[in-house]
Motif scaffolding. Structure first.
Motif, PDB file in Angstrom:
ATOM      1  N   ASP A   1    -140.311 -12.476 132.250  1.00 39.08           N
ATOM      2  CA  ASP A   1    -141.660 -12.079 131.836  1.00 39.08           C
ATOM      3  C   ASP A   1    -141.742 -10.738 131.114  1.00 39.08           C
ATOM      4  OD1 ASP A   1    -142.894 -14.402 133.028  1.00 39.08           O
ATOM      5  OD2 ASP A   1    -142.510 -13.464 134.969  1.00 39.08           O
ATOM      6  N   GLU A   2    -140.603 -10.086 130.873  1.00 41.33           N
ATOM      7  CA  GLU A   2    -140.631  -8.765 130.263  1.00 41.33           C
ATOM      8  C   GLU A   2    -139.603  -8.625 129.140  1.00 41.33           C
ATOM      9  OE1 GLU A   2    -141.429  -8.414 134.715  1.00 41.33           O
ATOM     10  OE2 GLU A   2    -139.614  -8.944 133.626  1.00 41.33           O
ATOM     11  N   ASP A   3    -140.005  -7.888 128.095  1.00 50.39           N
ATOM     12  CA  ASP A   3    -139.067  -7.461 127.066  1.00 50.39           C
ATOM     13  C   ASP A   3    -138.312  -6.249 127.615  1.00 50.39           C
ATOM     14  OD1 ASP A   3    -140.231  -9.314 125.266  1.00 50.39           O
ATOM     15  OD2 ASP A   3    -141.686  -7.825 124.587  1.00 50.39           O
ATOM     16  N   GLU A   4    -137.169  -5.912 127.001  1.00 54.93           N
ATOM     17  CA  GLU A   4    -136.380  -4.757 127.443  1.00 54.93           C
ATOM     18  C   GLU A   4    -135.853  -4.028 126.211  1.00 54.93           C
ATOM     19  OE1 GLU A   4    -132.976  -3.988 130.793  1.00 54.93           O
ATOM     20  OE2 GLU A   4    -132.851  -5.846 129.654  1.00 54.93           O
TER      21      GLU A   4
ATOM     22  N   PRO B   1    -135.948  -9.809 123.721  1.00 55.17           N
ATOM     23  CA  PRO B   1    -137.204 -10.500 124.037  1.00 55.17           C
ATOM     24  C   PRO B   1    -137.176 -11.141 125.423  1.00 55.17           C
ATOM     25  CG  PRO B   1    -136.374 -11.144 121.861  1.00 55.17           C
ATOM     26  CD  PRO B   1    -135.274 -10.400 122.556  1.00 55.17           C
ATOM     27  N   ARG B   2    -138.314 -11.169 126.066  1.00 50.53           N
ATOM     28  CA  ARG B   2    -138.437 -11.795 127.386  1.00 50.53           C
ATOM     29  C   ARG B   2    -137.819 -13.177 127.382  1.00 50.53           C
ATOM     30  NH1 ARG B   2    -144.445 -11.140 127.957  1.00 50.53           N
ATOM     31  NH2 ARG B   2    -143.949  -9.618 126.398  1.00 50.53           N
ATOM     32  N   GLY B   3    -137.159 -13.503 128.481  1.00 50.24           N
ATOM     33  CA  GLY B   3    -136.559 -14.821 128.629  1.00 50.24           C
ATOM     34  C   GLY B   3    -135.220 -15.004 127.940  1.00 50.24           C
ATOM     35  N   THR B   4    -134.738 -13.983 127.228  1.00 46.37           N
ATOM     36  CA  THR B   4    -133.487 -14.089 126.482  1.00 46.37           C
ATOM     37  C   THR B   4    -132.311 -13.660 127.355  1.00 46.37           C
ATOM     38  OG1 THR B   4    -134.632 -13.604 124.398  1.00 46.37           O
ATOM     39  CG2 THR B   4    -132.240 -13.298 124.427  1.00 46.37           C
ATOM     40  N   ARG B   5    -131.352 -14.565 127.552  1.00 48.20           N
ATOM     41  CA  ARG B   5    -130.146 -14.201 128.306  1.00 48.20           C
ATOM     42  C   ARG B   5    -129.344 -13.205 127.479  1.00 48.20           C
ATOM     43  NH1 ARG B   5    -127.566 -16.331 132.250  1.00 48.20           N
ATOM     44  NH2 ARG B   5    -125.630 -16.699 131.122  1.00 48.20           N
ATOM     45  N   HIS B   6    -128.910 -12.130 128.149  1.00 53.06           N
ATOM     46  CA  HIS B   6    -128.157 -11.090 127.458  1.00 53.06           C
ATOM     47  C   HIS B   6    -127.158 -10.450 128.409  1.00 53.06           C
ATOM     48  CE1 HIS B   6    -131.653  -9.141 129.277  1.00 53.06           C
ATOM     49  NE2 HIS B   6    -131.031  -7.980 129.232  1.00 53.06           N
TER      50      HIS B   6
ATOM     51  N   ARG C   1    -141.056  -2.586 131.588  1.00 56.85           N
ATOM     52  CA  ARG C   1    -142.235  -2.636 132.449  1.00 56.85           C
ATOM     53  C   ARG C   1    -141.845  -2.311 133.874  1.00 56.85           C
ATOM     54  NH1 ARG C   1    -145.192  -8.094 131.718  1.00 56.85           N
ATOM     55  NH2 ARG C   1    -145.496  -8.098 129.506  1.00 56.85           N
ATOM     56  N   LYS C   2    -142.760  -1.759 134.621  1.00 59.74           N
ATOM     57  CA  LYS C   2    -142.487  -1.400 136.015  1.00 59.74           C
ATOM     58  C   LYS C   2    -142.128  -2.623 136.853  1.00 59.74           C
ATOM     59  CE  LYS C   2    -145.234   2.785 135.942  1.00 59.74           C
ATOM     60  NZ  LYS C   2    -146.425   3.486 136.422  1.00 59.74           N
ATOM     61  N   SER C   3    -142.514  -3.801 136.415  1.00 58.40           N
ATOM     62  CA  SER C   3    -142.223  -5.030 137.157  1.00 58.40           C
ATOM     63  C   SER C   3    -140.828  -5.587 136.870  1.00 58.40           C
ATOM     64  CB  SER C   3    -143.264  -6.101 136.821  1.00 58.40           C
ATOM     65  OG  SER C   3    -143.253  -6.363 135.415  1.00 58.40           O
ATOM     66  N   THR C   4    -140.110  -4.998 135.906  1.00 62.65           N
ATOM     67  CA  THR C   4    -138.806  -5.523 135.504  1.00 62.65           C
ATOM     68  C   THR C   4    -137.761  -5.281 136.584  1.00 62.65           C
ATOM     69  OG1 THR C   4    -139.338  -5.104 133.182  1.00 62.65           O
ATOM     70  CG2 THR C   4    -137.014  -5.462 133.719  1.00 62.65           C
ATOM     71  N   LEU C   5    -137.103  -6.345 137.002  1.00 57.51           N
ATOM     72  CA  LEU C   5    -136.016  -6.230 137.968  1.00 57.51           C
ATOM     73  C   LEU C   5    -134.739  -5.846 137.228  1.00 57.51           C
ATOM     74  CD1 LEU C   5    -136.775  -9.393 140.144  1.00 57.51           C
ATOM     75  CD2 LEU C   5    -137.422  -7.002 140.581  1.00 57.51           C
ATOM     76  N   HIS C   6    -134.007  -4.910 137.772  1.00 57.68           N
ATOM     77  CA  HIS C   6    -132.838  -4.333 137.125  1.00 57.68           C
ATOM     78  C   HIS C   6    -131.860  -5.375 136.599  1.00 57.68           C
ATOM     79  CE1 HIS C   6    -128.810  -2.119 137.687  1.00 57.68           C
ATOM     80  NE2 HIS C   6    -129.289  -1.769 136.533  1.00 57.68           N
TER      81      HIS C   6
END
Length: 123
Positions: free
Chosen positions: A47-50, A79-84, A99-104
């Motif tokens: 759910d989050e971009d990085e 982009p969100r949902g992109t395996r990297h 985002r603060k909701s992003t899990l490491h």
């Protein structure tokens, strides 16, 4: 009194690789720095971009469609949902905006997973 922060100096002062530290907040996002070396591991954030910004060194971000190579001053938004899979052949310093909701480690729990409390400087 407010003071400036050097993201590069904050990242360089870290002891552990792949263990991000929060250095600031911007609305609903954290600004984090990390010192990285080696391969992080494949993961995604549903759910989050990085955002990755290289402060020093070289970072390769492997994607299922290819790889992005980053040198100092360059950034890439996964982009969100992109395996990297971030990879640093030599020590590299990075700034992350998430985002603060992003899990490491995204949808994976590994030995590199760090809680928000750990990233904020807690236990």
């Amino acid at each position: 009194m407010p003071s400036a922060i050097s993201p590069k100096a904050a990242a360089a002062a870290l002891v552990d690789y792949w263990s991000p530290r929060v250095i600031g907040e911007l609305d609903d996002s954290y600004l984090k720095v990390a010192k990285v070396l080696g391969t992080f591991g494949w993961h995604s954030h549903d759910d989050e971009d990085e955002l990755f910004l290289v402060l020093d060194g070289h970072l390769r971000i492997e994607l299922e469609t290819g790889a992005v190579e980053l040198d100092p001053g360059e950034l890439f938004v996964v982009p969100r949902g992109t395996r990297h899979n971030p990879v640093a052949a030599a020590e590299c310093l990075i700034l992350l905006i998430e985002r603060k909701s992003t899990l490491h480690t995204g949808n994976q729990v590994t030995g590199r997973t760090r809680s928000i409390a750990q990233q904020l400087g807690g236990a």
